[in-house]
Motif scaffolding. Sequence first.
Motif, PDB file in Angstrom:
ATOM      1  N   ARG A  95      10.732  81.298   2.166  1.00 21.79           N
ATOM      2  CA  ARG A  95      10.032  82.586   2.239  1.00 21.79           C
ATOM      3  C   ARG A  95      10.342  83.282   3.564  1.00 21.79           C
ATOM      4  O   ARG A  95      10.670  84.474   3.587  1.00 21.79           O
ATOM      5  CB  ARG A  95       8.531  82.366   2.079  1.00 21.79           C
ATOM      6  CG  ARG A  95       7.756  83.667   1.938  1.00 21.79           C
ATOM      7  CD  ARG A  95       6.316  83.440   1.563  1.00 21.79           C
ATOM      8  NE  ARG A  95       6.244  82.765   0.270  1.00 21.79           N
ATOM      9  CZ  ARG A  95       5.260  81.947  -0.091  1.00 21.79           C
ATOM     10  NH1 ARG A  95       4.273  81.694   0.741  1.00 21.79           N
ATOM     11  NH2 ARG A  95       5.252  81.385  -1.271  1.00 21.79           N
ATOM     12  N   VAL A  96      10.257  82.552   4.659  1.00 23.02           N
ATOM     13  CA  VAL A  96      10.577  83.130   5.975  1.00 23.02           C
ATOM     14  C   VAL A  96      12.048  83.541   6.012  1.00 23.02           C
ATOM     15  O   VAL A  96      12.392  84.606   6.537  1.00 23.02           O
ATOM     16  CB  VAL A  96      10.220  82.142   7.108  1.00 23.02           C
ATOM     17  CG1 VAL A  96      10.725  82.660   8.454  1.00 23.02           C
ATOM     18  CG2 VAL A  96       8.709  81.903   7.155  1.00 23.02           C
ATOM     19  N   GLY A  97      12.919  82.724   5.420  1.00 19.52           N
ATOM     20  CA  GLY A  97      14.338  83.069   5.347  1.00 19.52           C
ATOM     21  C   GLY A  97      14.574  84.352   4.577  1.00 19.52           C
ATOM     22  O   GLY A  97      15.449  85.148   4.937  1.00 19.52           O
ATOM     23  N   GLY A  98      13.806  84.574   3.536  1.00 24.86           N
ATOM     24  CA  GLY A  98      13.908  85.825   2.786  1.00 24.86           C
ATOM     25  C   GLY A  98      13.550  87.029   3.644  1.00 24.86           C
ATOM     26  O   GLY A  98      14.185  88.080   3.563  1.00 24.86           O
ATOM     27  N   PHE A  99      12.536  86.865   4.488  1.00 27.16           N
ATOM     28  CA  PHE A  99      12.181  87.947   5.399  1.00 27.16           C
ATOM     29  C   PHE A  99      13.271  88.180   6.430  1.00 27.16           C
ATOM     30  O   PHE A  99      13.550  89.323   6.801  1.00 27.16           O
ATOM     31  CB  PHE A  99      10.840  87.647   6.093  1.00 27.16           C
ATOM     32  CG  PHE A  99       9.644  88.008   5.255  1.00 27.16           C
ATOM     33  CD1 PHE A  99       9.223  89.320   5.164  1.00 27.16           C
ATOM     34  CD2 PHE A  99       8.960  87.035   4.548  1.00 27.16           C
ATOM     35  CE1 PHE A  99       8.133  89.658   4.391  1.00 27.16           C
ATOM     36  CE2 PHE A  99       7.873  87.363   3.767  1.00 27.16           C
ATOM     37  CZ  PHE A  99       7.453  88.677   3.684  1.00 27.16           C
ATOM     38  N   GLU A 100      13.883  87.088   6.899  1.00 26.66           N
ATOM     39  CA  GLU A 100      14.977  87.231   7.873  1.00 26.66           C
ATOM     40  C   GLU A 100      16.138  87.997   7.248  1.00 26.66           C
ATOM     41  O   GLU A 100      16.701  88.903   7.877  1.00 26.66           O
ATOM     42  CB  GLU A 100      15.426  85.851   8.352  1.00 26.66           C
ATOM     43  CG  GLU A 100      16.374  85.902   9.531  1.00 26.66           C
ATOM     44  CD  GLU A 100      17.834  85.941   9.145  1.00 26.66           C
ATOM     45  OE1 GLU A 100      18.655  86.386   9.964  1.00 26.66           O
ATOM     46  OE2 GLU A 100      18.160  85.540   8.012  1.00 26.66           O
ATOM     47  N   GLU A 101      16.478  87.678   6.016  1.00 27.89           N
ATOM     48  CA  GLU A 101      17.556  88.391   5.321  1.00 27.89           C
ATOM     49  C   GLU A 101      17.205  89.865   5.130  1.00 27.89           C
ATOM     50  O   GLU A 101      18.042  90.755   5.342  1.00 27.89           O
ATOM     51  CB  GLU A 101      17.841  87.738   3.966  1.00 27.89           C
ATOM     52  CG  GLU A 101      18.501  86.386   4.068  1.00 27.89           C
ATOM     53  CD  GLU A 101      18.584  85.669   2.726  1.00 27.89           C
ATOM     54  OE1 GLU A 101      18.312  86.292   1.669  1.00 27.89           O
ATOM     55  OE2 GLU A 101      18.920  84.469   2.726  1.00 27.89           O
ATOM     56  N   ALA A 102      15.960  90.133   4.731  1.00 27.50           N
ATOM     57  CA  ALA A 102      15.516  91.515   4.543  1.00 27.50           C
ATOM     58  C   ALA A 102      15.571  92.276   5.863  1.00 27.50           C
ATOM     59  O   ALA A 102      15.997  93.438   5.909  1.00 27.50           O
ATOM     60  CB  ALA A 102      14.107  91.551   3.957  1.00 27.50           C
ATOM     61  N   ALA A 103      15.161  91.618   6.946  1.00 31.21           N
ATOM     62  CA  ALA A 103      15.198  92.264   8.264  1.00 31.21           C
ATOM     63  C   ALA A 103      16.630  92.584   8.658  1.00 31.21           C
ATOM     64  O   ALA A 103      16.915  93.677   9.165  1.00 31.21           O
ATOM     65  CB  ALA A 103      14.534  91.366   9.310  1.00 31.21           C
ATOM     66  N   GLN A 104      17.557  91.660   8.418  1.00 27.93           N
ATOM     67  CA  GLN A 104      18.965  91.896   8.746  1.00 27.93           C
ATOM     68  C   GLN A 104      19.513  93.088   7.956  1.00 27.93           C
ATOM     69  O   GLN A 104      20.243  93.919   8.515  1.00 27.93           O
ATOM     70  CB  GLN A 104      19.810  90.644   8.471  1.00 27.93           C
ATOM     71  CG  GLN A 104      19.507  89.481   9.400  1.00 27.93           C
ATOM     72  CD  GLN A 104      19.892  89.751  10.845  1.00 27.93           C
ATOM     73  OE1 GLN A 104      20.600  90.686  11.179  1.00 27.93           O
ATOM     74  NE2 GLN A 104      19.397  88.904  11.739  1.00 27.93           N
ATOM     75  N   ARG A 105      19.175  93.166   6.672  1.00 28.35           N
ATOM     76  CA  ARG A 105      19.628  94.306   5.857  1.00 28.35           C
ATOM     77  C   ARG A 105      19.060  95.620   6.383  1.00 28.35           C
ATOM     78  O   ARG A 105      19.767  96.624   6.485  1.00 28.35           O
ATOM     79  CB  ARG A 105      19.210  94.121   4.390  1.00 28.35           C
ATOM     80  CG  ARG A 105      20.057  93.146   3.606  1.00 28.35           C
ATOM     81  CD  ARG A 105      19.766  93.219   2.111  1.00 28.35           C
ATOM     82  NE  ARG A 105      18.355  93.101   1.780  1.00 28.35           N
ATOM     83  CZ  ARG A 105      17.712  91.953   1.560  1.00 28.35           C
ATOM     84  NH1 ARG A 105      18.357  90.815   1.638  1.00 28.35           N
ATOM     85  NH2 ARG A 105      16.430  91.958   1.254  1.00 28.35           N
ATOM     86  N   ARG A 106      17.789  95.601   6.728  1.00 26.37           N
ATOM     87  CA  ARG A 106      17.145  96.826   7.219  1.00 26.37           C
ATOM     88  C   ARG A 106      17.703  97.245   8.573  1.00 26.37           C
ATOM     89  O   ARG A 106      17.855  98.434   8.840  1.00 26.37           O
ATOM     90  CB  ARG A 106      15.632  96.630   7.257  1.00 26.37           C
ATOM     91  CG  ARG A 106      15.055  96.501   5.847  1.00 26.37           C
ATOM     92  CD  ARG A 106      13.590  96.166   5.845  1.00 26.37           C
ATOM     93  NE  ARG A 106      13.134  95.886   4.491  1.00 26.37           N
ATOM     94  CZ  ARG A 106      11.864  95.956   4.112  1.00 26.37           C
ATOM     95  NH1 ARG A 106      10.920  96.300   4.977  1.00 26.37           N
ATOM     96  NH2 ARG A 106      11.523  95.681   2.877  1.00 26.37           N
TER      97      ARG A 106
END
Length: 134
Positions: A95-106
């Motif tokens: 779940r935290v990794g998903g947020f990290e990926e989303a943050a990188q995309r943003r």
Amino acid sequence: MSSEHMQIGEVAARTELSLRTIRHYEETGLVIPSARSQGGFRLYTESDVARLMVIRRMKPLGFSLDEMRELLAATDRLDSGDGLSADERTLLLERVGGFEEAAQRRVADLRTQLARAEEFAATLHERLTRIPAP
């Protein structure tokens, strides 16, 4: 008041968030003051400041309050480690990794927007320097 506790004004100065914003985050359950003074003033710890900094960093990336709440719940659970099974730990890390990926995309999207804005400003500057004086 203990030296480890800070009043909301100090927290606002340290986080560069307004008092109103900090109170809003309290009302929405994103951050809860660790204590109250005898006079009823909100008191915060370094941990509360760190939590507010996570929120402050998520905001410009367009994360919703619910997404902030979800990430904070996952990191709180990981940090506590109380009775955490290997499966639950794996799920939380994903779940935290998903947020990290989303943050990188943003962040990448914001870099693209910034590059376009800089091109536009440069175009305007160039245009102004080409206009002959009257």
